[in-house]
Design an enzyme around this catalytic site. Structure first.
Site, PDB file in Angstrom:
ATOM      1  N   CYS A  27      23.588  32.790  14.428  1.00  0.00           N
ATOM      2  CA  CYS A  27      23.455  31.544  15.192  1.00  0.00           C
ATOM      3  C   CYS A  27      24.834  30.966  15.488  1.00  0.00           C
ATOM      4  CB  CYS A  27      22.636  30.523  14.404  1.00  0.00           C
ATOM      5  SG  CYS A  27      22.580  28.913  15.205  1.00  0.00           S
ATOM      6  N   CYS A  49      18.678  29.032  15.885  1.00  0.00           N
ATOM      7  CA  CYS A  49      18.438  30.197  15.031  1.00  0.00           C
ATOM      8  C   CYS A  49      17.147  30.881  15.472  1.00  0.00           C
ATOM      9  CB  CYS A  49      18.267  29.784  13.573  1.00  0.00           C
ATOM     10  SG  CYS A  49      19.731  29.119  12.792  1.00  0.00           S
ATOM     11  N   ASN A  62      11.897  17.613  27.175  1.00  0.00           N
ATOM     12  CA  ASN A  62      12.532  18.756  27.829  1.00  0.00           C
ATOM     13  C   ASN A  62      13.394  19.560  26.863  1.00  0.00           C
ATOM     14  OD1 ASN A  62      15.573  17.871  28.210  1.00  0.00           O
ATOM     15  ND2 ASN A  62      14.275  16.082  28.547  1.00  0.00           N
ATOM     16  N   PHE A  63      13.652  20.824  27.236  1.00  0.00           N
ATOM     17  CA  PHE A  63      14.428  21.724  26.377  1.00  0.00           C
ATOM     18  C   PHE A  63      15.894  21.300  26.304  1.00  0.00           C
ATOM     19  CE2 PHE A  63      11.119  24.920  27.718  1.00  0.00           C
ATOM     20  CZ  PHE A  63      10.546  25.026  26.475  1.00  0.00           C
ATOM     21  N   LYS A  83      11.750   1.708  29.196  1.00  0.00           N
ATOM     22  CA  LYS A  83      10.977   1.943  27.972  1.00  0.00           C
ATOM     23  C   LYS A  83      11.719   1.488  26.724  1.00  0.00           C
ATOM     24  CE  LYS A  83       8.150   5.653  29.776  1.00  0.00           C
ATOM     25  NZ  LYS A  83       7.814   7.088  29.737  1.00  0.00           N
ATOM     26  N   ASP A 104      16.311   5.908  25.663  1.00  0.00           N
ATOM     27  CA  ASP A 104      15.395   6.437  26.683  1.00  0.00           C
ATOM     28  C   ASP A 104      15.942   6.111  28.066  1.00  0.00           C
ATOM     29  OD1 ASP A 104      12.258   7.416  26.834  1.00  0.00           O
ATOM     30  OD2 ASP A 104      12.909   6.291  28.597  1.00  0.00           O
ATOM     31  N   CYS A 116       6.588  22.741  37.914  1.00  0.00           N
ATOM     32  CA  CYS A 116       6.514  21.671  36.940  1.00  0.00           C
ATOM     33  C   CYS A 116       5.165  20.954  36.973  1.00  0.00           C
ATOM     34  CB  CYS A 116       7.630  20.666  37.168  1.00  0.00           C
ATOM     35  SG  CYS A 116       8.930  20.846  35.963  1.00  0.00           S
ATOM     36  N   ARG A 139      -1.457   6.855  26.608  1.00  0.00           N
ATOM     37  CA  ARG A 139      -1.028   7.425  25.317  1.00  0.00           C
ATOM     38  C   ARG A 139       0.227   6.806  24.738  1.00  0.00           C
ATOM     39  NH1 ARG A 139       0.422   9.760  29.530  1.00  0.00           N
ATOM     40  NH2 ARG A 139       2.538  10.507  29.796  1.00  0.00           N
ATOM     41  N   ARG A 169       0.823  -1.212   0.000  1.00  0.00           N
ATOM     42  CA  ARG A 169       0.000   0.000   0.000  1.00  0.00           C
ATOM     43  C   ARG A 169       0.859   1.264   0.000  1.00  0.00           C
ATOM     44  NH1 ARG A 169      -2.338  -4.030  -0.440  1.00  0.00           N
ATOM     45  NH2 ARG A 169      -4.536  -4.434   0.021  1.00  0.00           N
TER      46      ARG A 169
END
Lengths: 338, 83
Positions: free
Chosen positions: A240, A168, A125-126, A80, A54, A182, A65, A6
């Site tokens: 940058c 950037c 997370n950042f 995980k 992970d 948090c 989820r 497919r």
């Protein structure tokens, strides 16, 4: 090739596209809601090799989820990355899958991405996103940012030196303290699935060389308020540090331990840098003497004085019952050792 | 004078700069990216960018969560109500 018929019928891919998908190697950083769905889609699409990194283990609250995991994984606290690899092998045994149970940081990110064609962001997370960004710009590997919270999602595809990178657009990493606490805005599965759908579509375009079909934007949507917005991205910024001056702040080395608060979990993760592997059996003996200890093949858990320490073989610990970084480091030193 | 912010009309003072508008909207500068009339404006240029009648401003938000991540999710698009 019947199992991919497919997808091959889809003219933009065709059998040549399928061959290229098969020949590609993808790293997924973070195997929570975003990462597990990315992994499943790419495994079903027939990617040649998938590496999943992970640091966490499966918990009951993930099951709403995080589609690859089962109640049994949560009961047994399976890491995980391990649970993900086992499930992917059942889904598509043709894919070479590799799970890495570790905290992705500046000591290992460059090795993790080295032979990959693409990196997908499944983190929460950042800090890790700036790491991925800097390592990918340095090694000229494309990566796809994605995040979801509440009913809201965002995504952006970064092709180093062709498009703007994360730096950037957002030169400084938002400080951890810029988010007052948090606590969580919660999350609904459709927001996750929408982000991942866009990320994986972009991945398929990139892996098959259809770069002119990439969306070329910073996209955001809110599924509850029915809003879709995007801004078109142009060139990398001449200011940058990563793109213009080959400086990669996130990759600069540190030593010692560092600690991070885990969002919404009343927990802190303590990560030793450049530490050898722990002898879990020995540690289990010690833990059993001071409190209630439990173990599986990958981790041990100690409940003591209202805290819960989960310690992994790589020396990392998730300490629940505090959001105080100093206190967490103290508990780590006391029970695991410094 | 009127500008369009994320698809909605907004009345602003003459000569207002992009920086001042973002302050009025109470948006954390390190977490947003801004497009003015289909062109991304770099943060360093926000203070010198004077808005004009009919300008279209699009603001997108940088999010940390895969899960969690403190976010004023309810304010993301409700800019008119946030000031």
């Amino acid at each position: 090739m019947d199992r991919y018929s497919r997808q091959v019928l889809f003219a933009e891919l065709g059998s040549e596209g399928q061959r290229r998908i098969r020949a590609s190697h993808v790293l997924i950083v973070g195997c929570g809601a975003l990462g597990s769905l990315q992994a499943e889609m790419l495994a079903r699409a027939g990617v040649g090799a998938l590496r999943i990194a992970d640091r966490d283990f499966v918990e009951e609250s993930n099951l709403q989820r995080q589609t690859l995991f089962t109640e049994r994984d949560a009961r047994e606290r399976v890491p995980k990355a391990v649970a993900c690899v086992a499930r992917l092998r059942e889904i598509n045994s043709e894919v070479e899958v590799e799970g890495r149970v570790l905290d992705v940081n500046q000591t290992n990110i460059e090795d993790l991405i080295r032979d990959c064609d693409l990196v997908l962001d499944g983190t929460d997370n950042f800090l890790t996103r700036y790491l991925i960004n800097d390592a990918c710009v340095k090694q000229a590997i494309p990566w796809i940012y994605g995040a979801a919270v509440g009913s809201y999602g965002v995504t952006m595809t970064v092709r180093p030196h062709e498009t703007p990178c994360l730096r950037c657009l957002f030169p400084e990493m938002p400080a951890p303290g810029s988010a007052p606490t948090c606590d969580t805005a919660g999350i609904i599965m459709p927001a996750v699935a929408t982000v991942v759908a866009v990320q994986v579509a972009e991945a398929l375009k990139l892996l098959t060389g259809n770069v002119e079909d990439l969306h070329g934007a910073f996209m955001q949507f809110d599924l509850w308020r029915n809003e879709w917005r995007s801004i078109k991205l142009g060139e990398p910024s001449p200011e940058c540090p990563a793109c213009a001056s080959a400086r990669f702040p996130a990759l600069e080395a540190e030593t010692g331990n560092y600690a991070t608060v885990l969002c919404g979990r009343q927990a802190v993760q303590v990560t030793p840098i450049n530490r050898g592997r722990l002898n879990l059996a020995q540690l289990f003996e010690r833990f059993s003497a001071v409190g209630e200890a439990q173990a599986n093949q990958y981790l041990i858990r100690l409940r003591v004085d209202g805290y819960e320490l989960t310690v992994f073989e790589d020396g990392r610990a998730i300490i629940r019952g505090t959001e105080d970084l100093v206190q967490a480091q103290t508990l780590y030193a006391r029970y695991v050792g410094s | 004078m009127r500008v369009i912010v994320n698809g909605e009309e907004r009345e602003i003072a003459e000569g207002l700069t992009l920086s001042r508008l973002l302050e009025e909207l109470e948006l954390a500068p390190e977490r947003i990216a801004v497009e003015l009339n289909r062109k991304v404006i770099r943060r360093a240029d926000w203070p010198q960018t004077v808005l004009r009648e009919g300008d279209r401003i699009e603001i997108v938000h940088f999010v940390g969560g895969g899960f969690g991540g403190k976010l004023s999710a309810h304010r993301l698009f409700d800019l008119d109500r946030s000031s």
